[in-house]
Design a protein around this motif. Structure first.
Motif, mmCIF file in Angstrom:
data_model
loop_
_atom_site.group_PDB
_atom_site.id
_atom_site.type_symbol
_atom_site.label_atom_id
_atom_site.label_comp_id
_atom_site.label_asym_id
_atom_site.label_seq_id
_atom_site.Cartn_x
_atom_site.Cartn_y
_atom_site.Cartn_z
ATOM 1 N N ASP A 1 27.286 48.937 31.331
ATOM 2 C CA ASP A 1 28.490 48.607 31.819
ATOM 3 C C ASP A 1 28.596 47.971 32.899
ATOM 4 O OD1 ASP A 1 29.643 49.732 29.371
ATOM 5 O OD2 ASP A 1 30.490 51.693 30.431
ATOM 6 N N TYR A 2 27.705 48.079 33.861
ATOM 7 C CA TYR A 2 27.652 47.526 35.036
ATOM 8 C C TYR A 2 27.172 45.989 34.693
ATOM 9 C CZ TYR A 2 26.666 45.728 39.858
ATOM 10 O OH TYR A 2 26.671 45.238 41.052
ATOM 11 N N ALA A 3 26.252 45.678 33.879
ATOM 12 C CA ALA A 3 25.830 44.543 33.535
ATOM 13 C C ALA A 3 26.940 43.736 32.740
ATOM 14 C CB ALA A 3 24.806 44.621 32.353
ATOM 15 N N GLU A 4 27.717 44.317 31.882
ATOM 16 C CA GLU A 4 28.922 43.776 31.581
ATOM 17 C C GLU A 4 29.992 43.427 32.504
ATOM 18 O OE1 GLU A 4 31.565 45.309 28.131
ATOM 19 O OE2 GLU A 4 29.698 46.268 27.458
ATOM 20 N N LEU A 5 30.296 44.285 33.463
ATOM 21 C CA LEU A 5 31.072 43.840 34.609
ATOM 22 C C LEU A 5 30.619 42.693 35.400
ATOM 23 C CD1 LEU A 5 33.406 44.819 36.220
ATOM 24 C CD2 LEU A 5 31.824 46.362 37.698
ATOM 25 N N THR A 6 29.395 42.770 35.653
ATOM 26 C CA THR A 6 28.882 41.571 36.426
ATOM 27 C C THR A 6 29.244 40.327 35.621
ATOM 28 O OG1 THR A 6 26.659 41.989 35.868
ATOM 29 C CG2 THR A 6 27.279 43.010 37.796
ATOM 30 N N GLU A 7 29.043 40.137 34.319
ATOM 31 C CA GLU A 7 29.305 39.163 33.759
ATOM 32 C C GLU A 7 30.719 38.642 33.712
ATOM 33 O OE1 GLU A 7 27.995 39.267 29.574
ATOM 34 O OE2 GLU A 7 25.937 40.109 30.227
ATOM 35 N N LEU A 8 31.745 39.502 33.701
ATOM 36 C CA LEU A 8 33.141 39.432 33.744
ATOM 37 C C LEU A 8 33.434 38.831 35.163
ATOM 38 C CD1 LEU A 8 34.496 42.401 31.962
ATOM 39 C CD2 LEU A 8 34.787 40.101 31.093
ATOM 40 N N ILE A 9 32.600 39.557 36.200
ATOM 41 C CA ILE A 9 33.099 39.141 37.709
ATOM 42 C C ILE A 9 32.656 37.665 37.601
ATOM 43 C CG2 ILE A 9 32.281 39.417 39.887
ATOM 44 C CD1 ILE A 9 32.094 42.336 39.169
ATOM 45 N N ALA B 1 44.360 31.899 38.254
ATOM 46 C CA ALA B 1 45.280 31.776 37.572
ATOM 47 C C ALA B 1 46.313 32.952 37.453
ATOM 48 C CB ALA B 1 44.756 31.248 36.035
ATOM 49 N N PHE B 2 47.554 32.803 37.816
ATOM 50 C CA PHE B 2 48.630 33.821 37.707
ATOM 51 C C PHE B 2 48.502 34.935 38.537
ATOM 52 C CE2 PHE B 2 48.850 31.408 33.489
ATOM 53 C CZ PHE B 2 49.945 30.756 33.882
ATOM 54 N N GLY B 3 47.252 34.886 39.552
ATOM 55 C CA GLY B 3 47.193 35.977 40.475
ATOM 56 C C GLY B 3 46.520 37.121 39.857
ATOM 57 N N ARG B 4 46.033 36.882 38.538
ATOM 58 C CA ARG B 4 45.626 38.399 37.596
ATOM 59 C C ARG B 4 44.168 37.968 37.127
ATOM 60 N NH1 ARG B 4 50.946 37.832 34.996
ATOM 61 N NH2 ARG B 4 50.116 36.061 33.876
ATOM 62 N N PHE B 5 43.433 39.104 37.059
ATOM 63 C CA PHE B 5 42.055 38.974 36.308
ATOM 64 C C PHE B 5 42.398 39.703 35.129
ATOM 65 C CE2 PHE B 5 41.593 39.470 41.311
ATOM 66 C CZ PHE B 5 41.028 38.296 41.537
ATOM 67 N N GLU B 6 42.772 38.919 34.088
ATOM 68 C CA GLU B 6 43.143 39.508 32.818
ATOM 69 C C GLU B 6 41.987 40.166 32.167
ATOM 70 O OE1 GLU B 6 46.388 38.555 31.004
ATOM 71 O OE2 GLU B 6 47.253 37.431 32.425
ATOM 72 N N ALA B 7 40.995 39.349 32.045
ATOM 73 C CA ALA B 7 39.862 40.047 31.063
ATOM 74 C C ALA B 7 39.173 41.268 31.975
ATOM 75 C CB ALA B 7 38.859 39.031 30.916
ATOM 76 N N TRP C 1 39.277 45.020 30.888
ATOM 77 C CA TRP C 1 38.065 45.902 30.641
ATOM 78 C C TRP C 1 37.929 47.166 31.498
ATOM 79 C CZ3 TRP C 1 33.941 47.285 33.750
ATOM 80 C CH2 TRP C 1 32.854 47.841 33.030
ATOM 81 N N CYS C 2 38.532 47.092 32.777
ATOM 82 C CA CYS C 2 38.542 48.237 33.618
ATOM 83 C C CYS C 2 39.390 49.111 32.914
ATOM 84 C CB CYS C 2 39.023 48.089 34.928
ATOM 85 S SG CYS C 2 37.844 46.974 35.763
ATOM 86 N N ARG C 3 40.752 48.875 32.373
ATOM 87 C CA ARG C 3 41.338 49.974 31.538
ATOM 88 C C ARG C 3 40.640 50.717 30.560
ATOM 89 N NH1 ARG C 3 44.947 45.806 33.169
ATOM 90 N NH2 ARG C 3 45.280 44.957 30.874
#
Length: 155
Positions: A19-27, A60-66, A70-72
């Motif tokens: 999951d951390y590897a996935e998270l770092t990709e999203l970041i 964009a729009f002040g949100r990190f949508e993806a 993912w966090c939720r």
């Protein structure tokens, strides 16, 4: 083209190394750094024993949508601040406790949660107003990655 503002997010909770590897990709896709105008985030930037704090300008729009979705999904706690965009929206802090839905709070450009008269009257008591501010200031736990090197805070 999307309206863009500065935004930051603090993440915490326990996750697997996968999951951390996935998270770092999203970041990386969000173009986040651990400091304003800093180098792009790298997995080794995580400080063991602390929540992961990230930020960026021109979000964009002040949100990190993806990232937030993912966090939720993974029940990772987060607190996000985003600045206002004149004539469109005000600054906000969004807090996700790991369960349920995120809570939204009005905030200023310095990430100070604020309430107006209408909200104060709706809350009805000083006790409820304090509880509102306490919910907005919820502490994000350290980000713990299971299966990685021993989780010991840096000295």
């Amino acid at each position: 083209m999307a309206d863009r503002v500065s935004a930051s997010i603090v993440l915490g909770g326990t996750m697997s190394a996968a999951d951390y590897a996935e998270l770092t990709e999203l970041i990386a896709l969000e173009g986040l750094s651990i400091e304003w105008d800093g180098e792009p985030f790298e997995p080794e930037h995580r400080n063991v024993g602390e929540p992961l704090s990230l930020c960026a300008h021109e979000v964009a729009f002040g949100r990190f949508e993806a990232l937030e979705a993912w966090c939720r999904e993974k029940r990772i706690v987060y607190s996000r601040w985003s600045g206002s965009y004149a004539g469109q929206w005000g600054g906000e802090r969004v807090v996700f406790s790991g369960d349920g839905e995120p809570a939204w709070f009005a905030a200023d450009e310095d990430d100070c949660v604020m309430i107006g008269r209408e909200t104060a009257e709706k809350l009805g008591s000083m006790e409820a107003i304090r509880a509102h501010f306490d919910a907005a200031d919820a502490k994000v736990p350290p980000l713990v990655v299971e299966g990685s090197l021993p989780e010991q805070p840096a000295a």
